[in-house]
Design a protein around this motif. Sequence first.
Motif, PDB file in Angstrom:
ATOM      1  N   TYR A  18       0.809  -1.210   0.000  1.00 45.01           N
ATOM      2  CA  TYR A  18       0.000   0.000   0.000  1.00 45.01           C
ATOM      3  C   TYR A  18       0.847   1.267   0.000  1.00 45.01           C
ATOM      4  O   TYR A  18       0.487   2.268  -0.629  1.00 45.01           O
ATOM      5  CB  TYR A  18      -0.941  -0.010   1.208  1.00 45.01           C
ATOM      6  CG  TYR A  18      -1.858  -1.202   1.231  1.00 45.01           C
ATOM      7  CD1 TYR A  18      -2.822  -1.368   0.244  1.00 45.01           C
ATOM      8  CD2 TYR A  18      -1.741  -2.180   2.217  1.00 45.01           C
ATOM      9  CE1 TYR A  18      -3.662  -2.470   0.244  1.00 45.01           C
ATOM     10  CE2 TYR A  18      -2.580  -3.279   2.228  1.00 45.01           C
ATOM     11  CZ  TYR A  18      -3.535  -3.429   1.248  1.00 45.01           C
ATOM     12  OH  TYR A  18      -4.356  -4.519   1.245  1.00 45.01           O
ATOM     13  N   CYS A  61      -5.976   3.080   0.123  1.00 43.86           N
ATOM     14  CA  CYS A  61      -4.575   2.823   0.485  1.00 43.86           C
ATOM     15  C   CYS A  61      -4.258   3.352   1.883  1.00 43.86           C
ATOM     16  O   CYS A  61      -3.640   2.657   2.694  1.00 43.86           O
ATOM     17  CB  CYS A  61      -3.641   3.461  -0.533  1.00 43.86           C
ATOM     18  SG  CYS A  61      -3.635   2.683  -2.161  1.00 43.86           S
ATOM     19  N   TYR A  62      -4.678   4.587   2.136  1.00 44.04           N
ATOM     20  CA  TYR A  62      -4.383   5.168   3.446  1.00 44.04           C
ATOM     21  C   TYR A  62      -5.152   4.453   4.561  1.00 44.04           C
ATOM     22  O   TYR A  62      -4.646   4.317   5.670  1.00 44.04           O
ATOM     23  CB  TYR A  62      -4.698   6.660   3.445  1.00 44.04           C
ATOM     24  CG  TYR A  62      -3.638   7.506   2.791  1.00 44.04           C
ATOM     25  CD1 TYR A  62      -2.372   7.616   3.354  1.00 44.04           C
ATOM     26  CD2 TYR A  62      -3.889   8.183   1.599  1.00 44.04           C
ATOM     27  CE1 TYR A  62      -1.392   8.390   2.757  1.00 44.04           C
ATOM     28  CE2 TYR A  62      -2.913   8.962   0.997  1.00 44.04           C
ATOM     29  CZ  TYR A  62      -1.662   9.060   1.584  1.00 44.04           C
ATOM     30  OH  TYR A  62      -0.679   9.822   0.998  1.00 44.04           O
ATOM     31  N   GLN A  67      -0.573   8.912  -6.047  1.00 44.94           N
ATOM     32  CA  GLN A  67      -0.410  10.344  -5.811  1.00 44.94           C
ATOM     33  C   GLN A  67       0.167  11.015  -7.048  1.00 44.94           C
ATOM     34  O   GLN A  67      -0.224  12.132  -7.419  1.00 44.94           O
ATOM     35  CB  GLN A  67       0.511  10.582  -4.593  1.00 44.94           C
ATOM     36  CG  GLN A  67      -0.126  10.263  -3.258  1.00 44.94           C
ATOM     37  CD  GLN A  67      -1.085  11.352  -2.801  1.00 44.94           C
ATOM     38  OE1 GLN A  67      -1.643  12.102  -3.603  1.00 44.94           O
ATOM     39  NE2 GLN A  67      -1.300  11.429  -1.493  1.00 44.94           N
ATOM     40  N   LEU A  83      -6.935   6.184  -3.257  1.00 44.09           N
ATOM     41  CA  LEU A  83      -5.980   6.710  -2.283  1.00 44.09           C
ATOM     42  C   LEU A  83      -6.553   6.609  -0.871  1.00 44.09           C
ATOM     43  O   LEU A  83      -5.838   6.294   0.084  1.00 44.09           O
ATOM     44  CB  LEU A  83      -5.613   8.151  -2.613  1.00 44.09           C
ATOM     45  CG  LEU A  83      -4.515   8.333  -3.663  1.00 44.09           C
ATOM     46  CD1 LEU A  83      -4.455   9.768  -4.148  1.00 44.09           C
ATOM     47  CD2 LEU A  83      -3.166   7.884  -3.108  1.00 44.09           C
ATOM     48  N   ILE A 105       0.586   4.085  -2.885  1.00 42.79           N
ATOM     49  CA  ILE A 105       0.269   5.488  -2.604  1.00 42.79           C
ATOM     50  C   ILE A 105       1.139   6.408  -3.453  1.00 42.79           C
ATOM     51  O   ILE A 105       0.660   7.391  -4.032  1.00 42.79           O
ATOM     52  CB  ILE A 105       0.440   5.790  -1.106  1.00 42.79           C
ATOM     53  CG1 ILE A 105      -0.711   5.174  -0.305  1.00 42.79           C
ATOM     54  CG2 ILE A 105       0.501   7.299  -0.851  1.00 42.79           C
ATOM     55  CD1 ILE A 105      -0.512   5.238   1.200  1.00 42.79           C
TER      56      ILE A 105
END
Length: 748
Positions: free
Chosen positions: A60, A87-88, A68, A84, A64
């Motif tokens: 992950y 992922c976070y 990004q 995103l 990111i």
Amino acid sequence: MHMRKNWLFLILATTFIIAQYNSNAQKAISGRNSINDPTRVISDEKELGLALGLFVGGSYFDAIDYYQDLRSRDERNPYLAYILGECYMATRDYVPAAHHYAETYYLDKKDYPLSAFFAGQMFKQQGEYKQAITWFKQFLTDNKKTAANNPLDNNFNRTPTQKEYKNYKKLAQIEIDGCEMAMISIKDPAPVNIFNCGPNVNSAYTELSPYPLGDSMLLFSTLNRNTLEVTTFNRKSNKPDMISAEHFMIAKKQPGYVDSFQWPLPFNDGGFNAQGLANGANVGNGCYSPGGDRFYFTQCKVKDSFRFVCKIYYSQFLEHKWSPAMLVPSVNEADGEESNSMPFVAKVGKKEILYFASNRKLQSRGGYDIWYSVIDPRNGTFRRPQNCGKAINTKSDELTPYYDTRVGKLYFASNGRKSFGGFDINVADGGPSRYSKVQNLGYPFNTSADEFYFIKDPVGKPDAYIVSNRIGTIALKNPTCCNDIWRIQYEPRLVIIGKVLSKKDQSIMPQSVVKMLDQKSEMTTYSSEDGNFIFNMTRNHSYVLTADKPGYTSSRATVSTMSVKRSDADDTVHVTIYLDSIKHSFSVSNIYYDYDQATLRAESVASLDTLVNFMKDNPSIQVEIYSYTDGKGTDEYNFPLSQRRAQSVLDYLEKNGVERQRMTAKGFGKKNQVAVEVTPDGKTDIPEARQLNRRTEFRIIGDLPTRRVIFNSAMPGSMDQQERNLRQEADDEPDPAGAKAPKEEGDN
């Protein structure tokens, strides 16, 4: 249920980072064309494929970076914002996760309605409960009737069904209830201290499964690394090549220090670490049987796409050594794909019970459930596992069972109940098949982060351990990415129970606000509807309690816990606070001055301190201070003298913390004498009478609502907000009329 979080991966194994997904994954990112929403048209399929491959493979953090970069050239792409957020969330970086989910909602709420739900979850896990409630309610408002056409689900390939949306709506209400529970519980924390076990136990990666060995050592599992773990992905086997593995370590407590640990050492008993390494498995979740002759633990092997499959093993101590570890029969299927983990063995009644967590499908409530197997006392065999039932298990995940035989309670982590955020520790009475009184442990055991692996000391005062990624963990990539082991020290439960009574007739005084101030002037309030109140105290504090009710003044009660030790038993103190209707005039005895002096005498200080307390305990009261002289001297001399005496009292009160604007000083010379100063024949002075006439009185001239501490827990808004509303109302009313000065001689 949101299954994109592989919770077993996060809890049982450390977060590995894939350095190379394929030969193109690490090339420089430059010169690429702008991409569009892949739900419509993919214009840079190769780059997006790399990013998606990293995401699906569990890398992950690397994903990111790619997403990004892609979004930097396409900022209004809702898919990129959404993934995103995914992922976070997977890395438990709650702040940017909430930001990206919220952005997704504003960019395209029609195609991404679940973004509102997940934004609520991420705000909740930051402890931003009011914002979280707003997002959950928005999700429910947007989805009152039918499911929207969401192009993506947990697997990114089909639209969620009506049934799945119905489950999300149920979860949203549970999340709202959890937010409300948390905001209340934080105001009334349990009497415990919780602190990180420190760098001799915890590293930047995840530590798990603390198991206290007596009161001198701690067994736990760890990767024991503080630098980034780099793992290459084997394209032939479709599995990551592990460099390090989770393994057992043991830390002794520092001699002479409470809950301070020495540098950890490998746990070599039974060769369990070596066996796990030989099998290419992570090892953890160790525990002993009640008799100490069996050791249970988990081996977890990584499968494709970072999917972990865990099995429970046990070893017996025979002929002065541990036997080779064997799969627990009937609990595991040797080649099964379900996971069985987190064993804990305890006596429940007369039975020896093996508790564990499993995602097996047959008889499951959903997700991971808590199961148990009765160990046959005749031959040590394991009976067919049974589900602990709907009182314990939900459609979401229940993990890390621990049974405290001393109190007959099962502790477990759950993310399917009202919670402070993510997984919380819950406790239930009963066992092994029937349970009651299931409840959240409350704050500060649980926080907005995840909590697992609650376990108490086996001997002595039952302090405990817990695993959490709360703020304060040793961070790897973000402040809440990884789990640490935390120490829980129970404080004696110290409680004040009291009543508010009328000073006149001892009757109950309802509708008052009781205030408790400590020695640092930190205030706790209790809105007493029926005249009763209760407060929790902590050690090493001094408390002053008063009540506030319009039209009344309050007495005070004092309580001290300065001498209470952490080892002392629980204690309850009963107090009574008296309210007296406001008297417009009263005298304070023993405020004396020497003849012809305005300086306060030493014996006056105690009485003035009582007045200081009265003014502080009743902050809405305004007073006038009246001072008098004896009958000697002229009016021209005595009036200024009495004014100086009144001013000396005002100065003393102000010096000791009473606001200047609440007081007015007035001198009245020798008027309104309260005692005859000479004998009837007029020849002999009476010194005691002259001293009585050299006095100070007080008149209450106002009871300002803007200074009253009014807080009703049943009303919306904080205490500050309620006070501001009350102040605004007061500003719209005329000022209260001041009382007249006392009559002078001859005034009739």
